[in-house]
Design a protein around this motif. Structure first.
Motif, PDB file in Angstrom:
ATOM      1  N   ARG A  81       0.843  -1.191   0.000  1.00  0.00           N
ATOM      2  CA  ARG A  81       0.000   0.000   0.000  1.00  0.00           C
ATOM      3  C   ARG A  81       0.884   1.248   0.000  1.00  0.00           C
ATOM      4  NH1 ARG A  81      -3.505  -3.043   3.605  1.00  0.00           N
ATOM      5  NH2 ARG A  81      -5.480  -3.469   2.531  1.00  0.00           N
ATOM      6  N   LEU A  82       0.509   2.197  -0.861  1.00  0.00           N
ATOM      7  CA  LEU A  82       1.288   3.433  -1.020  1.00  0.00           C
ATOM      8  C   LEU A  82       0.494   4.599  -0.460  1.00  0.00           C
ATOM      9  CD1 LEU A  82       2.400   2.915  -4.742  1.00  0.00           C
ATOM     10  CD2 LEU A  82       3.395   1.929  -2.671  1.00  0.00           C
ATOM     11  N   CYS A 110       2.044   8.579  -7.214  1.00  0.00           N
ATOM     12  CA  CYS A 110       1.411   7.414  -7.852  1.00  0.00           C
ATOM     13  C   CYS A 110      -0.074   7.389  -7.520  1.00  0.00           C
ATOM     14  CB  CYS A 110       2.078   6.130  -7.376  1.00  0.00           C
ATOM     15  SG  CYS A 110       1.343   4.628  -8.071  1.00  0.00           S
ATOM     16  N   PRO A 111      -0.940   7.357  -8.535  1.00  0.00           N
ATOM     17  CA  PRO A 111      -2.385   7.346  -8.245  1.00  0.00           C
ATOM     18  C   PRO A 111      -2.874   6.010  -7.692  1.00  0.00           C
ATOM     19  CG  PRO A 111      -2.016   7.124 -10.600  1.00  0.00           C
ATOM     20  CD  PRO A 111      -0.676   7.353  -9.990  1.00  0.00           C
ATOM     21  N   ARG A 112      -2.105   4.954  -7.796  1.00  0.00           N
ATOM     22  CA  ARG A 112      -2.502   3.642  -7.287  1.00  0.00           C
ATOM     23  C   ARG A 112      -2.286   3.588  -5.784  1.00  0.00           C
ATOM     24  NH1 ARG A 112      -2.067  -0.597 -11.041  1.00  0.00           N
ATOM     25  NH2 ARG A 112      -2.540  -1.921  -9.224  1.00  0.00           N
ATOM     26  N   GLU A 139       5.290   5.576 -15.869  1.00  0.00           N
ATOM     27  CA  GLU A 139       5.184   7.019 -16.076  1.00  0.00           C
ATOM     28  C   GLU A 139       4.719   7.748 -14.825  1.00  0.00           C
ATOM     29  OE1 GLU A 139       2.529   7.404 -19.329  1.00  0.00           O
ATOM     30  OE2 GLU A 139       3.970   6.631 -20.831  1.00  0.00           O
ATOM     31  N   ASP A 140       3.883   7.100 -14.019  1.00  0.00           N
ATOM     32  CA  ASP A 140       3.383   7.722 -12.784  1.00  0.00           C
ATOM     33  C   ASP A 140       4.294   7.476 -11.591  1.00  0.00           C
ATOM     34  OD1 ASP A 140       1.203   8.646 -14.207  1.00  0.00           O
ATOM     35  OD2 ASP A 140      -0.047   6.911 -13.683  1.00  0.00           O
ATOM     36  N   TYR A 141       5.445   6.920 -11.812  1.00  0.00           N
ATOM     37  CA  TYR A 141       6.443   6.653 -10.770  1.00  0.00           C
ATOM     38  C   TYR A 141       5.882   5.727  -9.673  1.00  0.00           C
ATOM     39  CZ  TYR A 141       8.689  10.616 -13.008  1.00  0.00           C
ATOM     40  OH  TYR A 141       9.252  11.479 -13.937  1.00  0.00           O
ATOM     41  N   CYS A 142       5.102   4.743 -10.130  1.00  0.00           N
ATOM     42  CA  CYS A 142       4.642   3.732  -9.167  1.00  0.00           C
ATOM     43  C   CYS A 142       5.677   2.631  -9.001  1.00  0.00           C
ATOM     44  CB  CYS A 142       3.319   3.146  -9.633  1.00  0.00           C
ATOM     45  SG  CYS A 142       1.953   4.317  -9.687  1.00  0.00           S
ATOM     46  N   MET A 143       6.369   2.318 -10.087  1.00  0.00           N
ATOM     47  CA  MET A 143       7.385   1.270 -10.084  1.00  0.00           C
ATOM     48  C   MET A 143       8.551   1.698 -10.959  1.00  0.00           C
ATOM     49  SD  MET A 143       5.235  -2.286 -10.569  1.00  0.00           S
ATOM     50  CE  MET A 143       3.928  -2.790  -9.477  1.00  0.00           C
ATOM     51  N   GLN A 193       9.416   8.885  -2.271  1.00  0.00           N
ATOM     52  CA  GLN A 193      10.012  10.043  -1.596  1.00  0.00           C
ATOM     53  C   GLN A 193      10.670  10.999  -2.581  1.00  0.00           C
ATOM     54  OE1 GLN A 193      12.600   8.282   1.326  1.00  0.00           O
ATOM     55  NE2 GLN A 193      10.985   8.131   2.882  1.00  0.00           N
ATOM     56  N   GLN A 194      11.155  10.476  -3.679  1.00  0.00           N
ATOM     57  CA  GLN A 194      11.725  11.345  -4.707  1.00  0.00           C
ATOM     58  C   GLN A 194      10.653  12.098  -5.488  1.00  0.00           C
ATOM     59  OE1 GLN A 194      14.150   8.865  -7.188  1.00  0.00           O
ATOM     60  NE2 GLN A 194      15.619   8.374  -5.540  1.00  0.00           N
ATOM     61  N   HIS A 195       9.440  11.543  -5.508  1.00  0.00           N
ATOM     62  CA  HIS A 195       8.347  12.168  -6.258  1.00  0.00           C
ATOM     63  C   HIS A 195       7.132  12.258  -5.336  1.00  0.00           C
ATOM     64  CE1 HIS A 195      10.993  10.210  -9.246  1.00  0.00           C
ATOM     65  NE2 HIS A 195      10.720  11.278  -9.994  1.00  0.00           N
TER      66      HIS A 195
END
Length: 285
Positions: A51-52, A57-59, A77-81, A155-157
């Motif tokens: 869980r984020l 990340c929108p997820r 693109e959304d920096y989720c992974m 943390q970077q984004h």
């Protein structure tokens, strides 16, 4: 080979043809094994592994189902992974599949209890359950590693400059941990169980086993019928021999015990008279 049956049951054939009671099956270890299989399968199907919170990340949840097959470009693109996280999640899925295979094999060994020496040793020493525990522990370690990588990426984004970013474990992580715990219980049930030695197993083969009437198989019933036929044939042969002996003894007067004793007494008296005659002649001369 047969004897009186115990109360409520029949007696099974003893000796080399007797089948010893099944002692390799273990319900105490099969039940935790089944729970382990169920938990691992559910963890793979469940999309929530991590869980984020606080990142761009929108997820809200990520899992291995996102990386089984083509990966969506939106996750990158959304920096989720990142590519390293995708690789870790695929490794996690591979170890889950291996854990399911090992746990399923251990479950089948516990249920059927094969007598093959190699399979017997594998089941008694719970090698498959131990492998399942190690694979669950490996999955947990890779999950922690993936969570650290995703946390650093978030943390970077950050979504906002002062956002609190954190990554927590979801339900699938705890299902894998529960599967490992169930495999530990199955391992303990196998290792702490008392097993008969080879001498005791060989002695059990020669023992006679009492079984209930509803537990008898058709082969056992046929064995009983064959033994009854053998008994009946033996009795018929004895009767025929007795009748033949009676027929052969007809017309012959059996010598009674008193007559035999009288005859021997007369012979002794005759011997005494023949011995006393020379002595009487010598005296007269």
């Amino acid at each position: 080979m047969y004897g009186p049956a115990g109360p409520g049951g029949r007696r099974r054939r003893g000796g080399g043809g007797a089948r010893p009671k099944q002692t390799e099956r273990s319900l105490a270890s099969a039940l935790p094994g089944a729970l382990s299989i169920t938990a691992l399968c559910t963890a793979l199907a469940e999309p929530a592994w991590l869980r984020l919170h606080g990142g761009v990340c929108p997820r809200q949840e990520l899992g291995v189902s996102d990386v089984l097959g083509p990966v969506s470009e939106a996750l990158l693109e959304d920096y989720c992974m990142n590519p390293q996280t995708i690789l870790l999640l695929r490794v996690i899925a591979a170890f889950c599949f291996l854990g399911i295979i090992c746990s399923l094999s251990a479950f089948l060994l516990d249920v059927f209890g094969p007598k093959h020496p190699a399979l017997k040793i594998t089941r008694r020493y719970a090698f498959a359950h131990i492998l399942t525990v190690l694979q669950c522990a490996t999955v947990i370690g890779f999950c922690y590693w993936a969570s650290e990588l995703i946390l650093a990426l978030q943390q970077q984004h950050k979504k906002y400059h002062g956002s609190l970013v954190y990554v927590t474990f979801a339900v699938s992580f705890y299902l894998v941990a529960g599967a490992g715990g169930a495999s530990i219980l199955a391992t303990a049930a196998n290792l702490l169980r008392h097993y008969p030695t080879e001498e005791e197993e060989q002695a059990d083969v020669g023992q006679v086993e009492y079984v209930e009437g509803d537990e008898l198989e058709e082969s056992d019933l046929s064995d009983f019928e064959e033994m009854d036929k053998v008994r009946a044939d033996g009795k018929e042969e004895e009767m025929e021999t007795e009748v033949a002996g009676r027929r052969s003894s007809k017309g012959k007067t059996p010598v009674k015990g008193g007559a035999r004793f009288k005859r021997s007494f007369v012979e002794i008296e005759y011997e005494r008279e023949t011995e006393s005659e020379p002595a009487a002649k010598a005296r007269s001369t």
